[in-house]
Design a protein around this motif. Structure first.
Motif, PDB file in Angstrom:
ATOM      1  N   ARG A  58       0.821  -1.213   0.000  1.00 33.74           N
ATOM      2  CA  ARG A  58       0.000   0.000   0.000  1.00 33.74           C
ATOM      3  C   ARG A  58       0.857   1.266   0.000  1.00 33.74           C
ATOM      4  NH1 ARG A  58      -4.261  -0.391   4.787  1.00 33.74           N
ATOM      5  NH2 ARG A  58      -5.318   1.237   3.545  1.00 33.74           N
ATOM      6  N   ARG A  59       2.160   1.078  -0.053  1.00 35.52           N
ATOM      7  CA  ARG A  59       3.087   2.195   0.052  1.00 35.52           C
ATOM      8  C   ARG A  59       2.821   3.222  -1.049  1.00 35.52           C
ATOM      9  NH1 ARG A  59       8.583   2.683  -1.900  1.00 35.52           N
ATOM     10  NH2 ARG A  59       9.885   3.966  -0.537  1.00 35.52           N
ATOM     11  N   ALA A  60       2.659   4.473  -0.632  1.00 39.89           N
ATOM     12  CA  ALA A  60       2.386   5.554  -1.580  1.00 39.89           C
ATOM     13  C   ALA A  60       2.920   6.851  -1.004  1.00 39.89           C
ATOM     14  CB  ALA A  60       0.885   5.676  -1.836  1.00 39.89           C
ATOM     15  N   SER A  61       3.419   7.698  -1.884  1.00 40.82           N
ATOM     16  CA  SER A  61       3.919   8.991  -1.412  1.00 40.82           C
ATOM     17  C   SER A  61       2.785   9.951  -1.097  1.00 40.82           C
ATOM     18  CB  SER A  61       4.836   9.604  -2.477  1.00 40.82           C
ATOM     19  OG  SER A  61       4.130   9.776  -3.698  1.00 40.82           O
ATOM     20  N   ASP A  62       1.612   9.698  -1.667  1.00 39.80           N
ATOM     21  CA  ASP A  62       0.449  10.552  -1.416  1.00 39.80           C
ATOM     22  C   ASP A  62      -0.426   9.862  -0.379  1.00 39.80           C
ATOM     23  OD1 ASP A  62      -1.358  12.597  -1.558  1.00 39.80           O
ATOM     24  OD2 ASP A  62      -2.263  11.951  -3.453  1.00 39.80           O
ATOM     25  N   PHE A  63      -0.610  10.493   0.738  1.00 42.88           N
ATOM     26  CA  PHE A  63      -1.377   9.889   1.827  1.00 42.88           C
ATOM     27  C   PHE A  63      -2.203  10.957   2.525  1.00 42.88           C
ATOM     28  CE2 PHE A  63       2.821  11.064   3.400  1.00 42.88           C
ATOM     29  CZ  PHE A  63       2.526  11.814   4.526  1.00 42.88           C
ATOM     30  N   ALA A  64      -3.118  10.497   3.362  1.00 40.96           N
ATOM     31  CA  ALA A  64      -4.010  11.417   4.072  1.00 40.96           C
ATOM     32  C   ALA A  64      -4.129  10.994   5.526  1.00 40.96           C
ATOM     33  CB  ALA A  64      -5.393  11.431   3.418  1.00 40.96           C
ATOM     34  N   PHE A  65      -4.322  11.964   6.397  1.00 38.57           N
ATOM     35  CA  PHE A  65      -4.649  11.663   7.789  1.00 38.57           C
ATOM     36  C   PHE A  65      -6.100  11.199   7.847  1.00 38.57           C
ATOM     37  CE2 PHE A  65      -1.226  14.843   8.240  1.00 38.57           C
ATOM     38  CZ  PHE A  65      -0.337  14.086   8.983  1.00 38.57           C
ATOM     39  N   ALA A  66      -6.320  10.100   8.543  1.00 39.89           N
ATOM     40  CA  ALA A  66      -7.665   9.525   8.639  1.00 39.89           C
ATOM     41  C   ALA A  66      -8.060   9.418  10.107  1.00 39.89           C
ATOM     42  CB  ALA A  66      -7.699   8.164   7.968  1.00 39.89           C
ATOM     43  N   GLY A  67      -8.136  10.564  10.742  1.00 36.00           N
ATOM     44  CA  GLY A  67      -8.443  10.605  12.164  1.00 36.00           C
ATOM     45  C   GLY A  67      -7.263  11.124  12.951  1.00 36.00           C
ATOM     46  N   GLY A  68      -7.547  11.959  13.924  1.00 34.29           N
ATOM     47  CA  GLY A  68      -6.512  12.487  14.801  1.00 34.29           C
ATOM     48  C   GLY A  68      -7.140  12.830  16.140  1.00 34.29           C
ATOM     49  N   TRP A  69      -6.474  12.518  17.233  1.00 34.37           N
ATOM     50  CA  TRP A  69      -7.074  12.708  18.548  1.00 34.37           C
ATOM     51  C   TRP A  69      -5.981  12.924  19.591  1.00 34.37           C
ATOM     52  CZ3 TRP A  69      -6.847   8.453  15.528  1.00 34.37           C
ATOM     53  CH2 TRP A  69      -6.114   7.362  15.986  1.00 34.37           C
ATOM     54  N   SER A  70      -6.383  13.478  20.713  1.00 32.58           N
ATOM     55  CA  SER A  70      -5.473  13.646  21.844  1.00 32.58           C
ATOM     56  C   SER A  70      -6.002  12.848  23.029  1.00 32.58           C
ATOM     57  CB  SER A  70      -5.351  15.119  22.227  1.00 32.58           C
ATOM     58  OG  SER A  70      -4.560  15.269  23.402  1.00 32.58           O
ATOM     59  N   VAL A  71      -5.083  12.282  23.801  1.00 28.64           N
ATOM     60  CA  VAL A  71      -5.440  11.502  24.990  1.00 28.64           C
ATOM     61  C   VAL A  71      -4.692  12.065  26.188  1.00 28.64           C
ATOM     62  CG1 VAL A  71      -5.168   9.270  26.135  1.00 28.64           C
ATOM     63  CG2 VAL A  71      -6.046   9.385  23.790  1.00 28.64           C
ATOM     64  N   ARG A  72      -5.411  12.279  27.259  1.00 33.54           N
ATOM     65  CA  ARG A  72      -4.813  12.672  28.538  1.00 33.54           C
ATOM     66  C   ARG A  72      -5.058  11.547  29.531  1.00 33.54           C
ATOM     67  NH1 ARG A  72      -6.013  15.519  33.492  1.00 33.54           N
ATOM     68  NH2 ARG A  72      -4.332  16.979  34.065  1.00 33.54           N
ATOM     69  N   LEU A  73      -4.032  10.754  29.791  1.00 32.75           N
ATOM     70  CA  LEU A  73      -4.131   9.655  30.742  1.00 32.75           C
ATOM     71  C   LEU A  73      -3.821  10.161  32.150  1.00 32.75           C
ATOM     72  CD1 LEU A  73      -2.322   6.674  28.974  1.00 32.75           C
ATOM     73  CD2 LEU A  73      -4.752   6.834  29.516  1.00 32.75           C
ATOM     74  N   ARG A  74      -4.642   9.763  33.084  1.00 35.15           N
ATOM     75  CA  ARG A  74      -4.336  10.051  34.480  1.00 35.15           C
ATOM     76  C   ARG A  74      -3.674   8.830  35.109  1.00 35.15           C
ATOM     77  NH1 ARG A  74     -10.085   9.552  34.356  1.00 35.15           N
ATOM     78  NH2 ARG A  74     -10.808   7.659  35.418  1.00 35.15           N
ATOM     79  N   SER A  75      -3.276   8.961  36.362  1.00 36.66           N
ATOM     80  CA  SER A  75      -2.612   7.861  37.060  1.00 36.66           C
ATOM     81  C   SER A  75      -3.466   6.596  37.000  1.00 36.66           C
ATOM     82  CB  SER A  75      -2.364   8.253  38.516  1.00 36.66           C
ATOM     83  OG  SER A  75      -1.621   7.248  39.172  1.00 36.66           O
ATOM     84  N   GLU A  76      -2.822   5.469  36.753  1.00 33.59           N
ATOM     85  CA  GLU A  76      -3.428   4.149  36.568  1.00 33.59           C
ATOM     86  C   GLU A  76      -4.100   4.000  35.203  1.00 33.59           C
ATOM     87  OE1 GLU A  76      -2.712   1.906  38.711  1.00 33.59           O
ATOM     88  OE2 GLU A  76      -1.925   3.292  40.208  1.00 33.59           O
ATOM     89  N   GLY A  77      -4.034   5.032  34.376  1.00 31.31           N
ATOM     90  CA  GLY A  77      -4.627   4.948  33.051  1.00 31.31           C
ATOM     91  C   GLY A  77      -3.738   4.194  32.078  1.00 31.31           C
ATOM     92  N   PHE A  78      -4.352   3.707  31.006  1.00 32.93           N
ATOM     93  CA  PHE A  78      -3.609   2.958  29.996  1.00 32.93           C
ATOM     94  C   PHE A  78      -4.451   2.822  28.737  1.00 32.93           C
ATOM     95  CE2 PHE A  78      -6.211  -0.040  32.292  1.00 32.93           C
ATOM     96  CZ  PHE A  78      -6.640  -0.952  31.335  1.00 32.93           C
ATOM     97  N   HIS A  79      -3.817   2.339  27.694  1.00 30.27           N
ATOM     98  CA  HIS A  79      -4.523   1.937  26.477  1.00 30.27           C
ATOM     99  C   HIS A  79      -4.559   0.415  26.439  1.00 30.27           C
ATOM    100  CE1 HIS A  79      -5.027   5.686  24.165  1.00 30.27           C
ATOM    101  NE2 HIS A  79      -3.934   6.083  24.789  1.00 30.27           N
ATOM    102  N   ALA A  80      -5.759  -0.147  26.309  1.00 23.56           N
ATOM    103  CA  ALA A  80      -5.865  -1.583  26.105  1.00 23.56           C
ATOM    104  C   ALA A  80      -5.237  -1.933  24.755  1.00 23.56           C
ATOM    105  CB  ALA A  80      -7.333  -2.005  26.126  1.00 23.56           C
ATOM    106  N   ASP A  81      -4.700  -3.131  24.655  1.00 26.30           N
ATOM    107  CA  ASP A  81      -4.063  -3.553  23.414  1.00 26.30           C
ATOM    108  C   ASP A  81      -5.095  -3.628  22.301  1.00 26.30           C
ATOM    109  OD1 ASP A  81      -1.233  -4.273  24.410  1.00 26.30           O
ATOM    110  OD2 ASP A  81      -2.564  -5.303  25.817  1.00 26.30           O
ATOM    111  N   HIS A  82      -4.727  -3.091  21.139  1.00 31.98           N
ATOM    112  CA  HIS A  82      -5.687  -2.944  20.047  1.00 31.98           C
ATOM    113  C   HIS A  82      -4.954  -2.733  18.739  1.00 31.98           C
ATOM    114  CE1 HIS A  82      -4.533   1.143  21.110  1.00 31.98           C
ATOM    115  NE2 HIS A  82      -5.033   1.573  19.953  1.00 31.98           N
ATOM    116  N   VAL A  83      -5.702  -2.683  17.658  1.00 32.64           N
ATOM    117  CA  VAL A  83      -5.205  -2.240  16.358  1.00 32.64           C
ATOM    118  C   VAL A  83      -6.197  -1.214  15.824  1.00 32.64           C
ATOM    119  CG1 VAL A  83      -4.059  -4.446  15.878  1.00 32.64           C
ATOM    120  CG2 VAL A  83      -6.390  -4.050  15.031  1.00 32.64           C
ATOM    121  N   HIS A  84      -5.872  -0.640  14.670  1.00 35.87           N
ATOM    122  CA  HIS A  84      -6.753   0.342  14.031  1.00 35.87           C
ATOM    123  C   HIS A  84      -7.248  -0.271  12.722  1.00 35.87           C
ATOM    124  CE1 HIS A  84      -5.345   3.909  16.564  1.00 35.87           C
ATOM    125  NE2 HIS A  84      -4.702   2.838  17.014  1.00 35.87           N
ATOM    126  N   PRO A  85      -8.450  -0.862  12.727  1.00 36.54           N
ATOM    127  CA  PRO A  85      -8.897  -1.701  11.604  1.00 36.54           C
ATOM    128  C   PRO A  85      -8.886  -1.026  10.243  1.00 36.54           C
ATOM    129  CG  PRO A  85     -10.327  -2.002  13.499  1.00 36.54           C
ATOM    130  CD  PRO A  85      -9.423  -0.860  13.827  1.00 36.54           C
TER     131      PRO A  85
END
Length: 526
Positions: free
Chosen positions: A417-444
């Protein structure tokens, strides 16, 4: 049905209100024929055919509002929402008094997170006499995007007053109440009242289980879905959700039984085969899971979740085909963000961007159906008009280009799928507090994913516990045997981590009085 399109009223728009935007009580037979054919194609999953059918006619200046809306819907069904907006705007210009044109414009604006314009278009729709839950839903989501939470909640409540069992509105209301309060009882109060009034509605019970799952009450979610199955044993969505809920409480045998029943109910449905693959991995049948995943990948070669299920099965069986996806040295890279133009130093820019992000993080806890646990999330940053955010993405674009170049050519599922022309498909910010985490996942639906470390006031340098570190390789689904993480990245302020979207990734929990502030995005080839 295309998300955001107003299907129940489509024919009414084309016939009953045709005189409002054509200047005649008699519809143009040929235009309406093409329009109706286009909608039929879209509803039958043939959006590409609908697009081909309407492309010529919509190029004409006299194209009707109905035809323009159908063309926009086809574009949206193909993931081309930015392009669809032009045609929704043309529909409104063509028929400024048509409430359906305004509704579809509002929905597309909302899909693009253009919340201020979406609010205006939704209010115009209501002013023209179309005050129904679908319109109130668009309005409520726009108000939420504008951080006007009291108004958003009141708008969802008003939509439910008109249609008390509307599942989509209930989901949005429950999520907003959850994110504002961090309390599942607060989130579930309107939903539980609706379930009491509509006890046979299993969709509402599925939403309830969803809230409980992301509130950490897996036993409650499981019990809710088992109750729903007694009322609707043939409901595919409930059966699939019940399989995953059983897995979440560690009942692998029941998970597999539910998954097998889902596959029996809908053997050709990708979601049925996906949950069956998960259950097979949990039951220690990795060889069968691998064959199931192979079929999933064949049906959807760019589905990153199908890829990771196959890779996970290969890892368990020792299949060398999976080695490519464990070459972390080649696939996972870090890059230092360049100082944006007009700034004296990267630190000064990061300080300003941090302060802006912290202003936006005004909700108490995480949304539903995301990997985040124990923190807040700000969505749609890739569409932000804020100059600070736009400067960040301009610099990130350069880093992604360098990453793609370093990947090199190849025919594997990542490099082909390698291409020089690409686009951002979603963007977000996360603020984790103490004991916070990201569960293991992928981006389908991604290709390349990321993590940018914006602010790390706490300590993240423990080489033993790796608290707060980004990890790769630990599955986000049950496996037998259990698999552990294979690669880690230590967070460093100003560093951007880039990696294929099909790699399992999550974060190690951390304990600290301070937070962990990141920005992330997905990239897809154009």
């Amino acid at each position: 049905m295309v998300l955001g399109e107003f299907a129940p009223w489509r024919l009414w728009s084309l016939a009953g209100s045709a005189k409002d935007w054509r200047g005649s009580k008699q519809p143009r037979a040929m235009t309406d024929l093409v329009t109706n054919q286009a909608w039929t194609l879209i509803d039958n999953g043939r959006a590409a055919d609908a697009l081909r059918l309407t492309t010529g006619p919509v190029a004409l200046p006299q194209a009707s509002a109905g035809l323009l809306m159908a063309h926009a819907a086809a574009l949206k069904a193909l993931g081309r929402t930015d392009e669809a907006l032009t045609f929704n705007r043309r529909a409104v210009a063509r028929a400024p008094g048509d409430r359906f044109s305004w509704y579809n414009l509002a929905a597309t604006l909302g899909d693009l997170a253009l919340d201020d314009e979406a609010e205006g278009a939704a209010r115009k729709t209501i002013a023209l006499g179309l005050d129904v839950p679908e319109v109130r839903l668009v309005l409520g989501k726009a108000l939420q995007g504008l951080h006007r939470y009291d108004e958003a909640e009141a708008t969802f409540v008003r939509a439910l007053a008109a249609r008390p069992s509307d599942a989509t509105v209930h989901l949005n209301l429950a999520q907003l109440r959850w994110m504002r309060s961090g309390r599942s009882d607060e989130a579930l109060a309107p939903l539980d009242a609706a379930i009491a009034r509509h006890p046979a509605d299993v969709t509402l019970r599925t939403i309830r289980s969803n809230v409980l799952t992301f509130a950490g009450d897996h036993a409650g979610a499981d019990a809710t879905l088992e109750d729903a199955l007694t009322r609707a044993p043939g409901d595919l969505a409930v059966r699939i959700a019940a399989a995953r809920a059983a897995g979440a409480v560690g009942d692998r045998a029941r998970m597999l039984a539910h998954a097998r029943e889902a596959a029996r109910l809908a053997p050709g449905a990708l979601e049925s085969q996906t949950v069956l693959c998960e259950a097979l991995l949990a039951a220690g049948q990795a060889d069968v899971a691998a064959r199931t995943a192979e079929a999933l990948v064949a049906a959807a070669p760019d589905d990153q979740y199908a890829l990771v299920l196959r890779n996970t099965a290969w890892r368990i069986t020792g299949d060398a085909q999976g080695d490519l996806f464990r070459d972390y040295a080649a696939l996972v890279r870090t890059d230092r963000l360049e100082t944006p133009e007009g700034w004296d130093s990267l630190d000064a820019f990061l300080d300003a961007l941090r302060d802006r992000m912290l202003e936006l993080h005004d909700l108490k806890t995480h949304p539903l159906n995301q990997s985040l646990r124990g923190g807040s999330q700000v969505p749609s940053l890739d569409r932000s008009r804020d100059p600070l955010v736009q400067a960040f993405f301009a610099c990130a674009h350069k880093a992604v280009a360098r990453y793609i170049e370093a990947l090199g050519a190849g025919e594997d599922p990542i490099r082909r799928r390698r291409a020089s022309d690409f686009a951002f498909a979603g963007g977000w910010s996360v603020r984790l507090r103490s004991e916070g985490f990201h569960a293991d996942h992928v981006h389908p639906r991604g290709w390349i994913s990321s993590a940018f470390y914006l602010d790390l006031p706490g300590r993240f340098d423990d080489e033993t516990t790796r608290a707060g570190w980004l990890r790769f390789g630990r599955p986000g689904c049950l496996t037998e045997p259990a698999l552990e993480a294979e690669h880690f990245i230590k967070p460093e302020r100003g560093t951007l981590a880039l990696f294929p979207s099909c790699l399992w990734h999550g974060t190690q929990p951390f304990t600290d009085a301070d937070h962990r502030l990141t920005i992330a995005f997905d990239v897809v080839p154009r």
